[in-house]
Enzyme design. Structure first.
Site, PDB file in Angstrom:
ATOM      1  N   SER A  81      28.553  33.856  -1.927  1.00  0.00           N
ATOM      2  CA  SER A  81      29.406  33.368  -0.715  1.00  0.00           C
ATOM      3  C   SER A  81      31.055  34.262  -0.707  1.00  0.00           C
ATOM      4  O   SER A  81      31.555  34.297   0.629  1.00  0.00           O
ATOM      5  CB  SER A  81      29.376  32.118  -0.373  1.00  0.00           C
ATOM      6  OG  SER A  81      28.286  31.914   0.754  1.00  0.00           O
ATOM      7  N   LYS A 115      38.178  28.589   4.758  1.00  0.00           N
ATOM      8  CA  LYS A 115      36.647  28.090   4.897  1.00  0.00           C
ATOM      9  C   LYS A 115      37.062  26.874   5.212  1.00  0.00           C
ATOM     10  O   LYS A 115      37.663  25.959   4.928  1.00  0.00           O
ATOM     11  CB  LYS A 115      35.965  28.841   3.413  1.00  0.00           C
ATOM     12  CG  LYS A 115      34.604  28.497   4.048  1.00  0.00           C
ATOM     13  CD  LYS A 115      34.012  28.846   2.663  1.00  0.00           C
ATOM     14  CE  LYS A 115      32.609  29.190   2.960  1.00  0.00           C
ATOM     15  NZ  LYS A 115      31.943  29.769   1.944  1.00  0.00           N
ATOM     16  N   SER A 152      28.398  32.974   2.906  1.00  0.00           N
ATOM     17  CA  SER A 152      28.812  32.105   3.800  1.00  0.00           C
ATOM     18  C   SER A 152      30.193  32.233   3.981  1.00  0.00           C
ATOM     19  O   SER A 152      30.883  31.859   4.814  1.00  0.00           O
ATOM     20  CB  SER A 152      28.346  30.781   3.496  1.00  0.00           C
ATOM     21  OG  SER A 152      29.068  30.390   2.434  1.00  0.00           O
TER      22      SER A 152
END
Ligand code: GLN
Length: 480
Positions: free
Chosen positions: A178, A79, A154
């Protein structure tokens, strides 16, 4: 057989027997990326050359090694809020465009030691604020199960990359859901560790008392291996605790006999899709059939969790994001009249709407005169939420809930309604407030044949139990 489809532990068997080379694995992955990335948009940056170079290095090394570690030569996506030395780390924000960290996060160092090969950085909601990955300043990520829907957020890029076969596994971060929510919406496995289990050093801070890095994988076995590698004490993060790291894969036992599982009544309320609820209850029944003991329980302060989270998370974010002033990192406005003007314009141009909304809210709740009424009160309610869990975990080994009240929604459906978007996390944020671990595993399909995720929660530092229940379910699942 397509190598990109295999989980890490299966690839490992082939690599170990030298039936395939690491280079072949990387080539298969990048071929897949070339085929589908245009449609999915999971990555913000890719590094094929470096990955191939690493693969060759590992192939040479593995030809000498008798017993390579299980993650040696395994491709992983990261990420883009986790720092990798000299690789652009943007947090999907214009304000960090052009930021090349001079150091790597502790988790990255651990992955490299284990032999993982970094293939690229994945898309996210700007600074991890969101539930759909639509808040990225750079692109929209599409859910591989239905390109018109969101992948969750996210960590939507990481979940979509694993679900589409563009990455064997990935790292995400979870402040309020997330990792678990996008894993649920993309039909993969995602685990948020106990607060303090994994070092946050090198994770760009959103809300420091809630953030944790964790694995997103194709199955529970890979999740256990990846968690083992990234866990453990770190001198560079004082909130990372000095607890021994269990050999997590050892707990992958298909056995839940005598395990006590609670179903919190507050998690099966209105607003939850019928198919989601049915799937979770059916999955819980399966665990009961396999020997677990099921009972309804209550977590009475659940209704305050969303409000509490959005006070604490925004307060911490407003403070953490104060450092982006055009001086130390990334972007700086081109039109500055003086220093103050430069700060203002940089932040105005660099941050997106959702980030600005949170900075304003967070600044407000921390301001003189309001601090006690909002932030102070939220901290007290946080303690009550934590105590709810402590009380049920005196009697129960684990809790089962839906991960998300709905399956993946359509792109654009909630973007103009922040409050609706915030409710996507209604079932995940309590675990962050309480600091406890949670896993989301696929458990069938709901509306429009989109994946449903089941969340399992346990007390702090009991990831072994999460993995054991999840593994038992996975081994016995009959897909509806
Ligand atoms: N969706 C939640 C938020 O917007 C949680 C995000 C996260 O876990 N990083 O804050």
């Amino acid at each position: 057989m397509e190598l990109y489809k295999l989980p890490a532990h299966k690839l490992h068997q082939l690599i170990k027997k030298r039936e395939v080379s690491v280079e072949e694995v990387i080539i298969s992955l990048f071929k897949r990326i070339e085929e589908v990335e245009d449609k999915i948009g999971a990555f913000l940056s890719l590094d094929k050359e470096e990955a191939l170079k690493e693969a060759k290095k590992w192939d040479k090394r593995l030809s000498r090694e008798e017993n390579p570690g299980i993650l040696a030569g395994i491709p992983i996506a990261i990420k883009d809020n986790i720092c990798v030395k000299k690789r652009e780390t943007t947090c999907a924000s214009r304000i960090l465009k052009g930021f090349y960290p001079p150091y790597s996060a502790t988790v990255i160092k651990k992955l490299k030691e284990a032999g993982c090969i970094l293939i690229g950085k994945t898309n996210l909601d700007e600074f991890a604020m969101g539930s759909s990955t639509e808040n990225s300043a750079f692109k929209i990520t599409h859910n591989p199960w239905n390109l018109e829907t969101i992948p969750g957020g996210s960590s939507g890029g990481s979940a979509a990359a694993v679900a589409s076969g563009e990455a064997t596994m990935a790292l995400g971060s979870d402040t309020g859901g997330s990792i678990r929510q996008p894993a649920a919406l993309c039909g993969v496995v995602g685990l948020k560790p106990t607060y303090g289990r994994v070092s946050r050093y090198g994770l760009v801070a959103f809300a420091s008392s809630l953030d944790q890095i964790g694995p997103i994988t194709k199955d529970v076995t890979d999740c256990a291996h990846l968690l083992k590698v990234i866990s453990g004490k770190d001198e560079l993060d004082s909130t990372c605790l000095d607890y021994p790291v269990p050999d997590y894969p050892k707990f992958l036992l298909p056995d839940v006999k005598g395990i006590k599982i609670g179903l919190p009544e507050e998690y099966f309320i209105g607003g939850i899709e019928k198919e989601v609820k049915e799937n979770i209850l059916k999955s819980a029944k399966l665990l009961e059939k396999l020997g677990a003991h099921l009972e309804q329980v209550s977590l009475p302060h659940t209704e305050y969790a969303v409000a509490t989270y959005y006070l604490i998370a925004t307060a911490e974010a407003s403070s953490n994001l104060a450092r982006y002033d055009g001086v130390g990192y990334g972007y700086r406005t081109k039109e500055e009249k003086n220093l103050i003007d430069m700060y203002k314009k940089t932040r105005q141009e660099g941050f997106g709407d959702e980030v600005k909304r949170r900075i304003m809210l967070g600044t407000y709740v921390l301001s003189k005169g309001y601090y006690e009424n909002y932030y102070g009160k939220a901290q007290r309610v946080r303690t009550l939420i934590k105590r709810d869990f402590e009380k049920v975990f005196q009697k129960f080994d684990a809790l089962i809930t839906p991960t998300s009240p709905t399956v993946a929604f359509r792109i654009g459906e909630k973007i103009d309604d922040p409050l609706k978007m915030y409710l996507s996390d209604i079932f995940t944020i309590s675990a962050n407030l309480a600091g406890i671990p949670g896993i989301s595993i696929p458990c069938g399909f709901g509306r429009n044949h989109l994946p449903v995720g089941m969340q399992i929660l346990t007390k702090a530092f009991n990831e072994e139990m999460l993995l054991r229940i999840a593994y038992t379910y996975e081994q016995n699942r009959v897909n509806s």
